[in-house]
Design a protein around this motif. Structure first.
Motif, PDB file in Angstrom:
ATOM      1  N   ALA A  45      37.494  44.823  36.623  1.00  0.00           N
ATOM      2  CA  ALA A  45      38.701  45.500  37.102  1.00  0.00           C
ATOM      3  C   ALA A  45      38.395  46.483  38.223  1.00  0.00           C
ATOM      4  O   ALA A  45      39.316  46.995  38.867  1.00  0.00           O
ATOM      5  N   TYR A  46      37.083  46.715  38.474  1.00  0.00           N
ATOM      6  CA  TYR A  46      36.677  47.721  39.460  1.00  0.00           C
ATOM      7  C   TYR A  46      36.027  47.116  40.706  1.00  0.00           C
ATOM      8  O   TYR A  46      35.512  47.853  41.541  1.00  0.00           O
ATOM      9  N   GLY A  47      36.013  45.802  40.815  1.00  0.00           N
ATOM     10  CA  GLY A  47      35.392  45.178  41.975  1.00  0.00           C
ATOM     11  C   GLY A  47      35.504  43.672  41.902  1.00  0.00           C
ATOM     12  O   GLY A  47      36.295  43.123  41.137  1.00  0.00           O
ATOM     13  N   ASN A  48      34.688  43.004  42.693  1.00  0.00           N
ATOM     14  CA  ASN A  48      34.748  41.546  42.808  1.00  0.00           C
ATOM     15  C   ASN A  48      33.553  40.934  42.073  1.00  0.00           C
ATOM     16  O   ASN A  48      32.534  40.617  42.676  1.00  0.00           O
ATOM     17  N   ILE A  49      33.674  40.793  40.760  1.00  0.00           N
ATOM     18  CA  ILE A  49      32.579  40.323  39.910  1.00  0.00           C
ATOM     19  C   ILE A  49      32.762  38.851  39.564  1.00  0.00           C
ATOM     20  O   ILE A  49      33.880  38.377  39.352  1.00  0.00           O
ATOM     21  N   ALA A  50      31.640  38.117  39.522  1.00  0.00           N
ATOM     22  CA  ALA A  50      31.612  36.743  39.014  1.00  0.00           C
ATOM     23  C   ALA A  50      30.559  36.667  37.917  1.00  0.00           C
ATOM     24  O   ALA A  50      29.564  37.398  37.942  1.00  0.00           O
ATOM     25  N   ILE A  51      30.762  35.791  36.944  1.00  0.00           N
ATOM     26  CA  ILE A  51      29.837  35.612  35.819  1.00  0.00           C
ATOM     27  C   ILE A  51      29.056  34.320  36.019  1.00  0.00           C
ATOM     28  O   ILE A  51      29.637  33.282  36.351  1.00  0.00           O
ATOM     29  N   MET A  52      27.735  34.386  35.824  1.00  0.00           N
ATOM     30  CA  MET A  52      26.898  33.203  36.001  1.00  0.00           C
ATOM     31  C   MET A  52      26.070  32.951  34.741  1.00  0.00           C
ATOM     32  O   MET A  52      25.417  33.862  34.222  1.00  0.00           O
ATOM     33  N   LEU A  53      26.096  31.714  34.257  1.00  0.00           N
ATOM     34  CA  LEU A  53      25.405  31.326  33.033  1.00  0.00           C
ATOM     35  C   LEU A  53      24.081  30.648  33.363  1.00  0.00           C
ATOM     36  O   LEU A  53      24.055  29.681  34.134  1.00  0.00           O
ATOM     37  N   PRO A  54      22.960  31.125  32.794  1.00  0.00           N
ATOM     38  CA  PRO A  54      21.650  30.542  33.113  1.00  0.00           C
ATOM     39  C   PRO A  54      21.222  29.428  32.167  1.00  0.00           C
ATOM     40  O   PRO A  54      21.725  29.314  31.045  1.00  0.00           O
ATOM     41  N   MET A  55      20.289  28.618  32.624  1.00  0.00           N
ATOM     42  CA  MET A  55      19.608  27.593  31.825  1.00  0.00           C
ATOM     43  C   MET A  55      20.553  26.573  31.199  1.00  0.00           C
ATOM     44  O   MET A  55      20.385  26.142  30.056  1.00  0.00           O
ATOM     45  N   ILE A  56      21.560  26.173  31.969  1.00  0.00           N
ATOM     46  CA  ILE A  56      22.517  25.178  31.470  1.00  0.00           C
ATOM     47  C   ILE A  56      21.903  23.779  31.554  1.00  0.00           C
ATOM     48  O   ILE A  56      21.294  23.412  32.563  1.00  0.00           O
ATOM     49  N   THR A  57      22.081  23.000  30.468  1.00  0.00           N
ATOM     50  CA  THR A  57      21.590  21.618  30.480  1.00  0.00           C
ATOM     51  C   THR A  57      22.674  20.606  30.124  1.00  0.00           C
ATOM     52  O   THR A  57      22.447  19.407  30.231  1.00  0.00           O
ATOM     53  N   SER A  58      23.864  21.107  29.698  1.00  0.00           N
ATOM     54  CA  SER A  58      24.902  20.159  29.281  1.00  0.00           C
ATOM     55  C   SER A  58      26.295  20.730  29.498  1.00  0.00           C
ATOM     56  O   SER A  58      26.481  21.949  29.584  1.00  0.00           O
ATOM     57  N   VAL A  59      27.256  19.849  29.550  1.00  0.00           N
ATOM     58  CA  VAL A  59      28.661  20.255  29.680  1.00  0.00           C
ATOM     59  C   VAL A  59      29.102  21.018  28.437  1.00  0.00           C
ATOM     60  O   VAL A  59      29.859  21.994  28.527  1.00  0.00           O
TER      61      VAL A  59
END
Length: 541
Positions: free
Chosen positions: A383-397
């Motif tokens: 709510a205080y800026g332009n943040i995106a969330i990134m998920l690491p070590m993905i191997t599957s849908v």
């Protein structure tokens, strides 16, 4: 002329006379005091004095180099007040009936050996810190300041030493110290970091080539190549005088690139972001004119805490970064604990092959109570800026869907509590496994962006442990197999109209800039110091 090869940790060229400071340590004598309790009180008094010294050094560092670098000395003060450290010293004094100096020195050696034996390179570098703070206490106990590398005898010199503690490095007089070379040290040490901040050419790890007899001789040091020339001949001296002038002109020209767009001569635009590990790193991001943050390694909030970081603690850290960056995007990677990043309070079991084990998203999905705390903090900060969330070590849908389900649960909780957050917050994934590349089309349909982690992608594609120095010749990030993986990820992202970037070390490799532009990468996220050189390369393409 003699040539010595070390490891360059801070770029630049220095030409001058060598000064070998008289900082040689002395053996700490073991004595048997008549009154161990009085010796405990001596230690406590010396420790308090050392803490006060560090407070002064912290304030000086903050004024000169910024709060980010000053935090080192907050860490040093915490080390001196750490219950395990203090208890070990006081127990040694009382149980073995030894003097305070000996107890401090013995505990320092024990703790340093413990840090040095860890798999995590960041924690290994803390061995030098515990020795530094302990030497400070011993100096107070002995009523002396000790030798200091900051004293060059009044002239501009190149420092040559066995090693430099962070506290010694920050006190170097930049009007007199041209650069430094050490026999020991680590590229991840605070000493190396401070050298880069101070703009001092620096080389570590010359080992047995360290010779105090070189004091007073002329030398050339190249902080990029790691080469040291003692008593250089006229040809070498002239060559490096020319290189030094070119380097300084290059730095001047780079500063002129601030505020200019990152685009090729043909008009192809690339977003140029920076990688950080702590809120204090934002100062370097802004100073180097990065257009956003492509990787905030949130695990450092866990690595540098003695217990679980609370939601409020994390929220404040994420909000601080978001607010300082304004409208610019801040991509925050959810915790990537495990493998080479171990945290004691996670109580993770020993694994024979942790790189293929219980780490990153696998911990988050199986321990959702930890994951939800971080997601709540991230959403609130959005709510205080332009943040995106990134998920690491993905191997599957399925992993992505499970993570998004937990995220949706947290969003519902916040809505129910009338807590503001960005309803349109972007969610992306790291592409760092062959599985994620092979499934890239299906994954792209689930997320808003890809960010390629080239370090792990190289490791898993080539089956080479990146922590094993014996595999350096085989773990080639320029391998056609790795580059083909990158191309496949980019093409899949663009087929589904999402953006794709790189946040691994390869992004700053100027020899691959042409390749990345031709592959159509939308974003490159690199260390802050690499932003302007990379912008220069792109604008001249």
């Amino acid at each position: 002329m003699g040539m010595i090869r070390g490891v360059g940790v801070s770029a630049g060229i220095a030409i001058g006379v060598i000064h070998v400071p008289d900082t040689a340590g002395h053996a700490v004598e073991r004595r048997s005091p008549d009154d161990p309790q009085s010796e405990v009180e001596r230690f406590r008094s010396a420790r308090d004095a050392a803490v006060a010294q560090l407070k002064q050094l912290r304030d000086r560092t903050a004024a000169e180099f910024g709060e980010g670098k000053a935090e080192l000395f907050d860490t040093h003060r915490l080390m001196l007040q750490d219950p395990d450290y203090v208890e070990s010293i006081e127990d040694l004094i009382t149980s073995s009936k030894v003097n305070a100096e000996f107890a401090v020195n013995s505990t320092a050696e024990q703790f340093a050996a413990m840090f040095a034996a860890m798999d995590n390179s960041y924690m290994q570098a803390r061995a030098a810190d515990v020795k530094d703070v302990s030497r400070r206490v011993i100096n107070v106990l002995e009523g002396r300041r000790g030798g200091t590398a900051a004293d060059t005898g009044g002239d501009s010199r190149i420092i040559l030493a066995e090693d430099l503690a962070p506290s010694e490095t920050v006190q170097l007089d930049r009007s007199k110290v041209l650069g430094f070379v050490t026999a020991r040290g680590s590229a991840n040490s605070h000493t190396a970091i401070l050298a880069r901040t101070m703009g001092l050419p620096a080389i570590i790890g010359i080992g047995d080539a360290f010779d105090p007899a070189d004091d007073g001789r002329t030398a050339v040091i190249d902080g990029t190549s790691g080469l040291v020339f003692v008593d250089p001949d006229e040809k070498t001296l002239a060559e490096y005088q020319g290189r030094k002038a070119q380097f300084e002109e290059h730095l001047r020209l780079l500063q002129e690139l601030k505020g200019k767009p990152t685009e090729t001569k043909s008009g192809q635009q690339v977003r140029l972001y920076a990688n950080i590990g702590r809120p204090s790193d934002v100062a370097a991001v802004l100073a180097n004119d990065a257009e956003g943050i492509g990787l905030f390694r949130s695990e450092f909030l866990y690595l540098e805490s003695e217990d679980w970081p609370t939601e409020e603690f994390q929220f404040e850290a994420y909000r601080e970064v978001a607010q300082k960056m304004g409208d610019r995007l801040v991509v925050i990677r959810t915790l990537d604990i495990g493998a080479d990043k171990q945290v004691g309070y996670f109580n993770l079991e020993h694994e024979d092959n942790p790189a293929l084990g219980y780490r990153a998203i696998r911990i988050c999905l199986t321990r959702p109570e930890i994951f939800k705390v971080q997601l709540r903090a991230l959403l609130r900060a959005s709510a205080y800026g332009n943040i995106a969330i990134m998920l690491p070590m993905i191997t599957s849908v399925q992993e992505v869907r499970d993570a998004k389900k937990i995220l949706d649960e947290v969003k519902d909780e916040l809505r129910g509590g009338h807590v503001d957050f960005d309803e349109r917050i972007q969610v992306g994934i790291m592409i760092e496994t062959p599985a994620s590349v092979i499934m890239a089309d299906e994954l792209a349909a689930e997320v808003d962006f890809f960010s390629i982690g080239t370090n792990d992608l190289t490791q898993y594609t080539l089956a080479c442990d990146r922590q094993n120095p014996n595999l350096a010749r085989f773990a080639d990030p320029h391998s056609p197999a790795v580059l083909r993986m990158i191309r496949m990820a980019v093409e899949a992202a663009h087929r589904h109209n999402i953006w794709c970037g790189i946040c691994g070390e390869l992004g700053a490799d100027l020899s691959l800039t042409d390749t990345f532009l031709r592959l159509g990468l939308d974003e490159l996220s690199v260390p802050p110091a690499s932003v302007l050189p990379l912008r220069n390369a792109i604008r001249n393409h």
